[in-house]
Write a protein that holds these residues in place. Sequence first.
Motif, PDB file in Angstrom:
ATOM      1  N   GLY A 116      -5.963   4.324  -3.179  1.00  0.00           N
ATOM      2  CA  GLY A 116      -6.401   5.710  -3.114  1.00  0.00           C
ATOM      3  C   GLY A 116      -7.105   6.101  -4.398  1.00  0.00           C
ATOM      4  O   GLY A 116      -7.582   5.253  -5.155  1.00  0.00           O
ATOM      5  N   GLY A 117      -7.150   7.427  -4.678  1.00  0.00           N
ATOM      6  CA  GLY A 117      -7.870   7.861  -5.864  1.00  0.00           C
ATOM      7  C   GLY A 117      -7.079   8.749  -6.786  1.00  0.00           C
ATOM      8  O   GLY A 117      -7.565   9.118  -7.853  1.00  0.00           O
ATOM      9  N   GLY A 118      -5.859   9.110  -6.395  1.00  0.00           N
ATOM     10  CA  GLY A 118      -5.069  10.032  -7.201  1.00  0.00           C
ATOM     11  C   GLY A 118      -4.010   9.339  -8.020  1.00  0.00           C
ATOM     12  O   GLY A 118      -4.286   8.430  -8.795  1.00  0.00           O
ATOM     13  N   THR A 119      -2.754   9.768  -7.830  1.00  0.00           N
ATOM     14  CA  THR A 119      -1.628   9.224  -8.587  1.00  0.00           C
ATOM     15  C   THR A 119      -0.757   8.374  -7.676  1.00  0.00           C
ATOM     16  O   THR A 119      -0.379   8.802  -6.582  1.00  0.00           O
ATOM     17  CB  THR A 119      -0.786  10.353  -9.197  1.00  0.00           C
ATOM     18  OG1 THR A 119      -1.589  11.090 -10.128  1.00  0.00           O
ATOM     19  CG2 THR A 119       0.428   9.797  -9.917  1.00  0.00           C
ATOM     20  N   ASN A 134       0.833  -1.193   0.000  1.00  0.00           N
ATOM     21  CA  ASN A 134       0.000   0.000   0.000  1.00  0.00           C
ATOM     22  C   ASN A 134       0.871   1.247   0.000  1.00  0.00           C
ATOM     23  O   ASN A 134       2.068   1.188   0.324  1.00  0.00           O
ATOM     24  CB  ASN A 134      -0.925   0.006   1.218  1.00  0.00           C
ATOM     25  CG  ASN A 134      -2.125  -0.910   1.028  1.00  0.00           C
ATOM     26  OD1 ASN A 134      -2.765  -0.892  -0.021  1.00  0.00           O
ATOM     27  ND2 ASN A 134      -2.412  -1.719   2.047  1.00  0.00           N
ATOM     28  N   PRO A 135       0.310   2.397  -0.376  1.00  0.00           N
ATOM     29  CA  PRO A 135       1.093   3.640  -0.350  1.00  0.00           C
ATOM     30  C   PRO A 135       1.737   3.859   1.018  1.00  0.00           C
ATOM     31  O   PRO A 135       1.112   3.648   2.061  1.00  0.00           O
ATOM     32  CB  PRO A 135       0.049   4.714  -0.663  1.00  0.00           C
ATOM     33  CG  PRO A 135      -0.970   3.997  -1.500  1.00  0.00           C
ATOM     34  CD  PRO A 135      -1.049   2.623  -0.923  1.00  0.00           C
ATOM     35  N   LYS A 169       4.736   6.051 -12.658  1.00  0.00           N
ATOM     36  CA  LYS A 169       3.514   6.629 -12.108  1.00  0.00           C
ATOM     37  C   LYS A 169       2.288   6.023 -12.788  1.00  0.00           C
ATOM     38  O   LYS A 169       2.318   5.678 -13.969  1.00  0.00           O
ATOM     39  CB  LYS A 169       3.494   8.140 -12.316  1.00  0.00           C
ATOM     40  CG  LYS A 169       4.571   8.903 -11.567  1.00  0.00           C
ATOM     41  CD  LYS A 169       4.454  10.390 -11.855  1.00  0.00           C
ATOM     42  CE  LYS A 169       5.540  11.178 -11.122  1.00  0.00           C
ATOM     43  NZ  LYS A 169       5.446  12.640 -11.402  1.00  0.00           N
ATOM     44  N   LEU A 170       1.211   5.934 -12.023  1.00  0.00           N
ATOM     45  CA  LEU A 170      -0.089   5.528 -12.552  1.00  0.00           C
ATOM     46  C   LEU A 170      -1.114   6.530 -12.035  1.00  0.00           C
ATOM     47  O   LEU A 170      -1.309   6.665 -10.818  1.00  0.00           O
ATOM     48  CB  LEU A 170      -0.446   4.111 -12.102  1.00  0.00           C
ATOM     49  CG  LEU A 170      -1.735   3.521 -12.679  1.00  0.00           C
ATOM     50  CD1 LEU A 170      -1.633   3.350 -14.190  1.00  0.00           C
ATOM     51  CD2 LEU A 170      -2.053   2.179 -12.019  1.00  0.00           C
TER      52      LEU A 170
END
Length: 518
Positions: free
Chosen positions: A425-428, A402-403, A470-471
């Motif tokens: 999450g929802g960003g990058t 996880n981040p 990055k995604l």
Amino acid sequence: MSRSFVTATLTALTLAVAAAFPIAAAAAPTGPGAEREAERSLAAAERAFSGSVRRSRGATLALRDLALALPDLSGADRRQARALLSRPDEGNEPQFDPNDPNANGNWRADAETDSQCSLHFCAHWVTSDGAPPRKTDEIDLSDDNDNGTPDYIDAGLASAERSYQVQNVELGWPQPENDGTRGGTPQNDIYFSQLVFSENFGLFGYANTDRGDPCLDGQPYRCAGYLVLDNDYSEFGYEDPLLPLRVTMAHEYNHILQFAIDLGQDTWMFESTATWAEEKVYPKVDDYVFYLDFFADSPADPMTSAGGGQGLKIYASAIWNHWIDSRFGEDVVREAWTGSRKARPRSFAIEAYGRAIRQFGGSGFAREFARFAATTAEWRDATEFPDARSYPKQVDRAGRLNPGQSVSAKLDNTAFRLYDVPNPGGGTLRLEAEVQRDTRSAVALIGRRSGRQPLVRLDYLPNGRAGNVKLKRVGGYDRVTVALINADGRAKRRENARPFREKWNYVRNDRLFRATLR
């Protein structure tokens, strides 16, 4: 066909080529150590043909090791080895078990036999051998079309001719080497023997070269061969026993074509290519799919290893050939073989593939393997793989990431690890990695939306060191996966290496990867 039956028994049923390599005695290592190794090779081959396939490396590798070790055997051991390496009709069978005189597939010396030829093949079979029913080599002599040839032989020859038509004519593979009049005719010989004795052990079939063939004495190892297939395939659990006959014929005939190009090529290239060829000849059978569990369960095992995935990943690695077939066209697989002797080092699968990929506009093996490995994270949605919806649900994950978390791993050549990202999450998402220097490698983030081509964001690292990928908008994906990939197949040839499958020392194994997800 029952998938559970096939999955349960594949570890004991070796779909294989028995590529015999009797090397000239003068070239073989000598001394007590070599003799002990030769005796171990003989014992392994005996186990492979006497019902202990689970405890051996399978008949293919056992016979090849034995053929290489033949110069170091003497007396009764040498006679036993020569019998194991003989054609079924040479009447020279060893006796592993007094209650099972036919366990290695050789016919009894007093067997009554018959033959029938088509344009490119001659089939040989036993009509009567007096053996106990469980072990008999006799085939079903039913002849429903009254053409004078048993229906099973008609089916076998038809399958062989289809294999020739697809592989030699449509795919353009070079013709097989001619074996002269060995077997009685110049056509390719097919022997039908009892190779399966229960659902717990046996062989689908094998291809072999002839003892004493001059091609075996050294380079370039371009050899003729013959096929040995089961005499009925009734024990495998298929609803139609002609299905395993057909795909085995396609598989083993591809080995005959490989023999004519480079008998010294790597084992994993032999088997992954022949399993790919099955699908080209019989695209509706999809028999290769039943090996894919062994790929899915072992991403951290090198694709180059004959022992990876319980010894069956080399067959499942047909999907590598399907991948490059989809990306560059089906000719790329043939060109990898025909260019094998031109590769540097020669007869080295990694470079043979790399050379062919570059010839067809790609960047070489390492970059292509990196993208292939990353895409297997969502292979059921990837258009590069045929029959993808029939594949196992996922390739094994090594864990979760996880981040804010980090992971480290050591990877051997052509191996990779996947990690689920359960809370992206929802960003990058950004993956930062450090790979041991001088390692052809990659790190990737893979996003999946059900039913759509997976999105692969990959950073290829030709020299290892720092990587960053990055995604964006990860909240829109059903699943996100991290991939760490060792795509470095560089190797050095081992001095006096024997057998062929052990000839390379891969010099970028055990490479350290560290990654952090942010």
